[in-house]
Write an enzyme that holds these catalytic residues in place. Sequence first.
Site, PDB file in Angstrom:
ATOM      1  CG  ASP A 108      -1.962  -1.123   1.158  1.00  0.00           C
ATOM      2  OD1 ASP A 108      -2.327  -1.530   0.039  1.00  0.00           O
ATOM      3  OD2 ASP A 108      -2.379  -1.601   2.227  1.00  0.00           O
ATOM      4  NE  ARG A 151      -2.029  -0.487  12.292  1.00  0.00           N
ATOM      5  CZ  ARG A 151      -1.029  -1.165  11.776  1.00  0.00           C
ATOM      6  NH1 ARG A 151       0.211  -0.958  12.206  1.00  0.00           N
ATOM      7  NH2 ARG A 151      -1.238  -2.069  10.838  1.00  0.00           N
ATOM      8  CG  ASP A 169      -4.916  -1.038  11.102  1.00  0.00           C
ATOM      9  OD1 ASP A 169      -5.185  -1.217  12.309  1.00  0.00           O
ATOM     10  OD2 ASP A 169      -4.169  -1.789  10.466  1.00  0.00           O
ATOM     11  CB  SER A 209      -3.591  -8.430   4.038  1.00  0.00           C
ATOM     12  OG  SER A 209      -3.468  -7.238   4.775  1.00  0.00           O
TER      13      SER A 209
END
Length: 408
Positions: A20, A101, A130, A182
């Site tokens: 990404d 995060r 996320d 992923s």
Amino acid sequence: MNNQKKQIKKVVLAYSGGLDTSVIIPWLKENYDNCEVIAVAADVGQGKELDGLKEKAIKTGASKLYIEDLKSEFVDDFVFPTLKAGAVYENKYLLGTSFARPVIAKRIVEIAKAEGADAIAHGCTGKGNDQVRFELTIKAFAPDMAIIAPWRTWELKSREDEIEYAAKHDIPIPVTKETNYSKDKNLWHLSHEGLDLEDPANEPQLDKILEMGVSPMKAPDKATYVTLGFEKGVPVSLDGVKMDGVTLIEKLNEIGGANGIGIVDLLENRLVGMKSRGVYETPGGAILYAAHEVLETLCLDKETFHYKQQVALKFADLVYNGQWYTPLREALSAFVDDTQKTVTGEVKLKLYKGNIITSSATSPYSLYSEEMATFGEDDVYDQMDSQGFINLFGLPIKVKAMLENKKK
């Protein structure tokens, strides 16, 4: 180009070097009038994934790359407070991605402010959790900062589209269409999603996907013992050797992984409303959670222990939902910290083919009394006292039964 895009001259990107974010750097420059892109990679224990990132980030168009070592902060300020709370999402998930995060986003905000950036960008999809975790943290520390989330606006609709985009722009990426799981890795865990895992009818191919350890079937036929020492709910030693949290987790990951510990296959409820299926590896974390719970059974009274279990459910929801920097999470942590004052001692566990078996537990604050609990003769407990207790405890049941008998 709209006015907001014209005003954005410098963007700080949460950068991992994965598919990404590798694609996002050139995309930002194409779509924001060749803006400056500053990449920030947070080291939360993903190891070799950080190798070669600087060269890669610059090659794909970033003006510079920060690599921030956040491992100690991650463990001390996020992992251990969650461990002390006993927070587990939907009975299985030890929140590995969730609490990484906020620590990453907090540091990105600090760099964005120092750099005078106009916006912060991230590579989270519009279907995932996320995006919420990153953006709630950004709002907590930079409420007026513009946020760019390409997955919500760009023309690329799938990871396959991203792979084709990368090929056209000569961007090196770590996946192919055939190995396109992923993944998210940090010191605490490794997650796997996508491909065959998207169908809950498919059994996970553990021997194919596991990276932190082996499947229970391939674990040794001999048990491994570990002894963990805690001080006020925080793990401080392994097999009698004092060590910092990062080192302790790294060693437990090795030991747990070798014994097939901490593998979870979970169909979970995402914050955005859909269900998703993932396989999580958390070998060291699973051991720590098990040891901590054993010690609490020894050191906490019944009412505190039971109420804390209710708090743990809410705590897990807050962490999962990205609400770390909220008054409620802080208040719950204050409660948890107070309960941990006596959670000090040692727990010995036996690890065998994916199983964690309690061997022993000791604490200077133990509430267990062998003298009270014994089935042998004792002088401290009058068993006749229980008769009056039962009469009072059962009085509502007796009254109800008497009333029903009168009606017959």
